[in-house]
Design a protein around this motif. Sequence first.
Motif, mmCIF file in Angstrom:
data_model
loop_
_atom_site.group_PDB
_atom_site.id
_atom_site.type_symbol
_atom_site.label_atom_id
_atom_site.label_comp_id
_atom_site.label_asym_id
_atom_site.label_seq_id
_atom_site.Cartn_x
_atom_site.Cartn_y
_atom_site.Cartn_z
ATOM 1 N N LEU A 1 76.528 29.862 65.164
ATOM 2 C CA LEU A 1 76.284 28.783 64.212
ATOM 3 C C LEU A 1 77.095 28.971 62.930
ATOM 4 C CD1 LEU A 1 74.619 26.309 63.122
ATOM 5 C CD2 LEU A 1 72.986 28.004 62.261
ATOM 6 N N HIS A 2 77.205 30.211 62.464
ATOM 7 C CA HIS A 2 77.959 30.476 61.232
ATOM 8 C C HIS A 2 79.428 30.077 61.390
ATOM 9 C CE1 HIS A 2 74.667 33.656 60.538
ATOM 10 N NE2 HIS A 2 74.355 32.552 59.896
ATOM 11 N N PHE A 3 80.005 30.386 62.545
ATOM 12 C CA PHE A 3 81.398 29.998 62.782
ATOM 13 C C PHE A 3 81.543 28.476 62.751
ATOM 14 C CE2 PHE A 3 81.680 34.297 64.618
ATOM 15 C CZ PHE A 3 82.886 34.723 64.086
ATOM 16 N N LYS B 1 77.052 42.004 59.377
ATOM 17 C CA LYS B 1 76.431 40.953 58.560
ATOM 18 C C LYS B 1 75.509 40.046 59.373
ATOM 19 C CE LYS B 1 78.536 41.917 54.663
ATOM 20 N NZ LYS B 1 77.844 42.270 53.436
ATOM 21 N N GLY B 2 75.507 40.212 60.699
ATOM 22 C CA GLY B 2 74.627 39.404 61.531
ATOM 23 C C GLY B 2 75.148 38.002 61.793
ATOM 24 N N PRO C 1 71.288 28.167 54.273
ATOM 25 C CA PRO C 1 70.961 28.835 53.006
ATOM 26 C C PRO C 1 70.858 30.360 53.126
ATOM 27 C CG PRO C 1 69.541 26.931 53.363
ATOM 28 C CD PRO C 1 70.331 27.127 54.622
ATOM 29 N N ASP C 2 70.399 30.847 54.276
ATOM 30 C CA ASP C 2 70.262 32.297 54.458
ATOM 31 C C ASP C 2 71.602 33.024 54.489
ATOM 32 O OD1 ASP C 2 67.569 31.857 54.552
ATOM 33 O OD2 ASP C 2 67.398 32.098 56.735
ATOM 34 N N ALA C 3 72.692 32.300 54.691
ATOM 35 C CA ALA C 3 74.018 32.925 54.715
ATOM 36 C C ALA C 3 74.358 33.530 53.352
ATOM 37 C CB ALA C 3 75.079 31.915 55.127
ATOM 38 N N LYS C 4 73.672 33.087 52.333
ATOM 39 C CA LYS C 4 73.897 33.590 50.975
ATOM 40 C C LYS C 4 73.835 35.119 50.917
ATOM 41 C CE LYS C 4 72.062 32.873 46.392
ATOM 42 N NZ LYS C 4 71.108 32.160 45.590
#
Length: 155
Positions: free
Chosen positions: A108-110, A103-104, A39-42
């Motif tokens: 995990l995002h990948f 963007k940090g 959710p924080d990726a928003k």
Amino acid sequence: MVCFTEEQEYLVNSSWETFKKNIPQLSIYFYTLILEKVPDAKDMFSFLKNIDGIPHNNSTLEAHAELIFEMTRDSAVQLRAKGKVDVADDVTLEYLGSVHVQKGVIDLHFMVFKEAMLKTIKKAVEDKWSEELDCAWGKAYDELAAAIKKAMGWL
């Protein structure tokens, strides 16, 4: 040098054409999957900041999703032709690396993006989904992600 077969390139290209026919709906599905996991990726996306949920009829969201899938499709073509990924046009790997650092983005995002991409392609192609199609998109995405990570200074 990565081996990417003619069949893998065909699978990615044909499913890309199917994806393009329904970008508005599939882009919403793609970002919904991402935000369910992280959710924080928003806050990493200007078109999602300060908004509840995923906006519908948002040309920026649709364009960004299309760009991600198109770059992965282009990676498949490059892997078949050259055995490696080079990002072309106006976007360079250095630029992508710097934006991802800014963007940090973390590993995990990948992983979440890859999972969301594969589920989105599966939804797009429906009964044409196969293990081979999953593998082809996954390999193209992994090579693109590795190139971006290298530009981020990770590899």
